[in-house]
Design a protein around this motif. Sequence first.
Motif, PDB file in Angstrom:
ATOM      1  N   PRO A 404       0.797  -1.232   0.000  1.00 37.92           N
ATOM      2  CA  PRO A 404       0.000   0.000   0.000  1.00 37.92           C
ATOM      3  C   PRO A 404       0.827   1.279   0.000  1.00 37.92           C
ATOM      4  CG  PRO A 404       0.045  -0.945   2.193  1.00 37.92           C
ATOM      5  CD  PRO A 404       0.748  -1.918   1.305  1.00 37.92           C
ATOM      6  N   GLN A 405       2.113   1.198   0.381  1.00 33.69           N
ATOM      7  CA  GLN A 405       2.934   2.411   0.497  1.00 33.69           C
ATOM      8  C   GLN A 405       4.294   2.172  -0.157  1.00 33.69           C
ATOM      9  OE1 GLN A 405       2.611   4.632   4.382  1.00 33.69           O
ATOM     10  NE2 GLN A 405       1.812   2.660   5.086  1.00 33.69           N
ATOM     11  N   THR A 406       4.289   1.988  -1.459  1.00 33.26           N
ATOM     12  CA  THR A 406       5.512   1.632  -2.169  1.00 33.26           C
ATOM     13  C   THR A 406       6.394   2.855  -2.384  1.00 33.26           C
ATOM     14  OG1 THR A 406       4.281  -0.111  -3.294  1.00 33.26           O
ATOM     15  CG2 THR A 406       6.432   0.468  -4.186  1.00 33.26           C
ATOM     16  N   ARG A 407       7.673   2.669  -2.097  1.00 27.27           N
ATOM     17  CA  ARG A 407       8.663   3.736  -2.227  1.00 27.27           C
ATOM     18  C   ARG A 407       9.832   3.232  -3.083  1.00 27.27           C
ATOM     19  NH1 ARG A 407       4.639   5.543  -0.147  1.00 27.27           N
ATOM     20  NH2 ARG A 407       4.457   6.481   1.928  1.00 27.27           N
ATOM     21  N   LEU A 408      10.627   4.168  -3.557  1.00 26.67           N
ATOM     22  CA  LEU A 408      11.833   3.827  -4.313  1.00 26.67           C
ATOM     23  C   LEU A 408      12.975   4.701  -3.817  1.00 26.67           C
ATOM     24  CD1 LEU A 408      12.934   2.123  -6.752  1.00 26.67           C
ATOM     25  CD2 LEU A 408      12.617   4.186  -8.130  1.00 26.67           C
ATOM     26  N   ALA A 409      14.040   4.058  -3.344  1.00 25.65           N
ATOM     27  CA  ALA A 409      15.240   4.778  -2.920  1.00 25.65           C
ATOM     28  C   ALA A 409      16.357   4.492  -3.919  1.00 25.65           C
ATOM     29  CB  ALA A 409      15.660   4.348  -1.520  1.00 25.65           C
ATOM     30  N   PHE A 410      17.263   5.441  -4.089  1.00 23.29           N
ATOM     31  CA  PHE A 410      18.361   5.261  -5.036  1.00 23.29           C
ATOM     32  C   PHE A 410      19.415   6.335  -4.800  1.00 23.29           C
ATOM     33  CE2 PHE A 410      14.956   7.778  -6.855  1.00 23.29           C
ATOM     34  CZ  PHE A 410      15.580   8.888  -7.395  1.00 23.29           C
ATOM     35  N   LEU A 485      24.202   8.926 -13.515  1.00 21.69           N
ATOM     36  CA  LEU A 485      24.657   7.670 -12.931  1.00 21.69           C
ATOM     37  C   LEU A 485      23.657   7.268 -11.852  1.00 21.69           C
ATOM     38  CD1 LEU A 485      28.456   8.476 -12.413  1.00 21.69           C
ATOM     39  CD2 LEU A 485      27.433   7.223 -14.314  1.00 21.69           C
ATOM     40  N   ILE A 486      23.385   5.968 -11.758  1.00 23.01           N
ATOM     41  CA  ILE A 486      22.430   5.444 -10.776  1.00 23.01           C
ATOM     42  C   ILE A 486      23.084   4.289 -10.025  1.00 23.01           C
ATOM     43  CG2 ILE A 486      20.291   4.105 -10.524  1.00 23.01           C
ATOM     44  CD1 ILE A 486      19.631   6.964 -10.920  1.00 23.01           C
ATOM     45  N   ASP A 487      22.768   4.175  -8.731  1.00 25.12           N
ATOM     46  CA  ASP A 487      23.263   3.061  -7.928  1.00 25.12           C
ATOM     47  C   ASP A 487      22.289   2.810  -6.777  1.00 25.12           C
ATOM     48  OD1 ASP A 487      24.943   1.017  -7.222  1.00 25.12           O
ATOM     49  OD2 ASP A 487      26.443   2.279  -6.258  1.00 25.12           O
ATOM     50  N   ASP A 488      22.427   1.637  -6.161  1.00 27.95           N
ATOM     51  CA  ASP A 488      21.698   1.274  -4.940  1.00 27.95           C
ATOM     52  C   ASP A 488      20.191   1.508  -5.058  1.00 27.95           C
ATOM     53  OD1 ASP A 488      23.963   0.400  -3.612  1.00 27.95           O
ATOM     54  OD2 ASP A 488      24.448   2.390  -2.873  1.00 27.95           O
ATOM     55  N   ILE A 489      19.595   0.896  -6.075  1.00 30.16           N
ATOM     56  CA  ILE A 489      18.141   0.956  -6.256  1.00 30.16           C
ATOM     57  C   ILE A 489      17.477   0.030  -5.239  1.00 30.16           C
ATOM     58  CG2 ILE A 489      16.247   0.506  -7.856  1.00 30.16           C
ATOM     59  CD1 ILE A 489      18.302   0.871 -10.148  1.00 30.16           C
ATOM     60  N   VAL A 490      16.502   0.547  -4.501  1.00 25.76           N
ATOM     61  CA  VAL A 490      15.751  -0.261  -3.539  1.00 25.76           C
ATOM     62  C   VAL A 490      14.268   0.056  -3.702  1.00 25.76           C
ATOM     63  CG1 VAL A 490      15.406  -0.898  -1.131  1.00 25.76           C
ATOM     64  CG2 VAL A 490      17.682  -0.180  -1.907  1.00 25.76           C
ATOM     65  N   LEU A 491      13.492  -0.938  -4.094  1.00 21.42           N
ATOM     66  CA  LEU A 491      12.037  -0.817  -4.203  1.00 21.42           C
ATOM     67  C   LEU A 491      11.441  -1.444  -2.952  1.00 21.42           C
ATOM     68  CD1 LEU A 491       9.602  -0.068  -6.084  1.00 21.42           C
ATOM     69  CD2 LEU A 491       9.706  -2.435  -6.906  1.00 21.42           C
ATOM     70  N   TYR A 492      10.673  -0.681  -2.171  1.00 18.91           N
ATOM     71  CA  TYR A 492      10.305  -1.157  -0.837  1.00 18.91           C
ATOM     72  C   TYR A 492       8.974  -0.582  -0.380  1.00 18.91           C
ATOM     73  CZ  TYR A 492      11.870   3.459   0.848  1.00 18.91           C
ATOM     74  OH  TYR A 492      12.014   4.814   1.075  1.00 18.91           O
ATOM     75  N   GLU A 493       8.473  -1.156   0.717  1.00 24.61           N
ATOM     76  CA  GLU A 493       7.297  -0.630   1.391  1.00 24.61           C
ATOM     77  C   GLU A 493       7.738   0.214   2.583  1.00 24.61           C
ATOM     78  OE1 GLU A 493       4.032  -0.858   0.441  1.00 24.61           O
ATOM     79  OE2 GLU A 493       4.999  -1.691  -1.356  1.00 24.61           O
ATOM     80  N   ALA A 494       7.053   1.331   2.786  1.00 22.22           N
ATOM     81  CA  ALA A 494       7.412   2.237   3.876  1.00 22.22           C
ATOM     82  C   ALA A 494       7.398   1.504   5.214  1.00 22.22           C
ATOM     83  CB  ALA A 494       6.445   3.417   3.911  1.00 22.22           C
TER      84      ALA A 494
END
Length: 647
Positions: A404-410, A485-494
């Motif tokens: 329900p609370q999907t986030r993306l960190a990078f 440049l992109i690194d450390d992709i994390v798809l996650y729930e809050a």
Amino acid sequence: MRRIWYFCFLLLAGCCPIVSLHAAQPVIIDTDIGSAVDDAFALGLALASPELEIRGITTCGAQAGDRAWLVCRFLTHLDRHSIPVAAGTDPQPDYPLDWQIQYRRHPAVVWNRTAKPLAAAAPDFIYQQLQADPGNVTLLCLGPLTNIAKLFQQHPDAIGMVKQVVLMGGALEIGYEGKGPATAEWNIHADIRSAQAVFTAGAPLLVAPLDASIGLQPTAAQREQLFAHCSPLTFQVQSLYELSDEPSPTLYDWLAVALAVDPRLAQLKPLHLVVTDKGVTQAKEGKANARVAEAADASRLLDWGLKRLLGYDKTRLPLPPENASSLIAAGPLPARVHTFEDYDTDIEKRWWMTGMLEIDKAPPGRGRAQRAVLTQDFDGKNGDLATSYRAVIFNPVPGPPMGPQTRLAFRYHLHGTDTLRVQLFSLSNGYHRYLAVSGLQQDAWATAAVDLTAMRKPNGEGGPLAENERIDDIQFYIDPRAELLIDDIVLYEAAAPDERRPFPDRILFTGGFDTGKQGAEWPGDFEIAAHASPRTWRYARSVDQNGQAVIRLNLRGQRAGAERLRLRFDYWASAAAKLDVSLHNQAEPAGYRAASITLPAQTWGVAYGDFAAESADDPATVDELLFRLPAGVELRLDNVLLYVPGK
């Protein structure tokens, strides 16, 4: 004589373009595009030359079918998809495509948005074209002569139907360093028998050898001028150039295309050429079987060709993205990590859909990152497909369902723009959503997180990302003239409201088991079963092994360890029991102390375990997680996360 020839070249290659007084010359191009990038430049030059009527394009070399799809995508983006494309059949010379294969794996190809290769094999297609117009069609060969030799072998009468064979191949007096002795040039040496067959077949040959083409190396300024044009044609050439990782290519095939346009663009000499059993091309006594380019003015020939590419079509830059959003704090330890990619291993390399590996400018303390390259928008329904973007795109196979609370960190490093578009594809709904953030830091590494429920379709519709919606293709787009440049992709729930543990510094493994197959996407020793309500999706279930209940999770490759690692997982046990958890490297002795956790019976809970490296100065790599309970006890696992704790 040389002065007269040079004066003629100035007239031909000067400020005025060549204007043919005759109908365009019918040609069929045979190319091993996808290896050395000069084929991409040569294809662009041929398409930009009105003197050539391209009746078809055939592909040679290993993975000839993939090369054909690559050509189809190239043609489609120029609205030249009516040109038929046919792949050569095996056997072909055994050398692989380089990272240009990424161009072929674009969704435009996968989802049938481009032209398609013909079912006919290359030799049969060429023969059909020759039969339809005997004596008028030129074969323009930019790779090994495999397809042409097969044509002449399978259809001997084709030899008399060919107007001429124009080819890049051979070296008479020099090697690749520009001096003697002569070397076995690549196109000839890659398939010596086929070259011998073509050179002795009797068809008229017009040869552009290494001797006359080795100077065709565009300067950095010329490449910048070409790519700054930002047109559909220059975008395609630039995309393949970047993927080839050839910083300063020599455009050997450029001369063959020029000779097909007008043989007067080089100084020609009739020679009797033979190919030795070692692949060396030699001039011998005897009746001439070829006209051979002895010399060409490389500088003026490059200028002549570059003007054609620049004049073919107009600049087409993307419009600024809509759906503006803002960065958010990444928050504490996520409630669930759906997928991650840090580019430090090649484990998921096949799912790097767009981007090139970057080592020199990786973030501090990290080994590798991903550099954005040119591509068209993956959104084939609502995206602007007439232009290109610079992008990094990662496919999180096997398409996990969201919460329900999907986030993306990078992590990101921008230059030349402060705006980034983040986009996802919905497997459940079949469309893309995106959000855009501006005002981002430039010229330094920074961390970021976005709320993916704020994404919408380009027209503002589509609604927010929904719970249990499966997604695919995590996409980062910027202006094609900028750098990313992109690194450390994390798809996650809050994180849960009461969570106080910090966000992971680095993730080694996450296991949700909701989609994909055991043994393929989820290797190891266990079974995958469906949750009973009220839980949803699936979990990993133990198997009996050596008198114990075991779940062995293979981490899909070697993962770099750390002084301290932490494991979190959801569990259920059929009876109260002591669970032993250990980290392993199947190739080396264990480098971490095992953890033991007492589990209650028949209730889902969350457990944590810490692993200390036995050598803090040199933490061992790991490739396996092993969970063990006494025989007769069933263990169920979900939401497994192995990570380096944040600070």
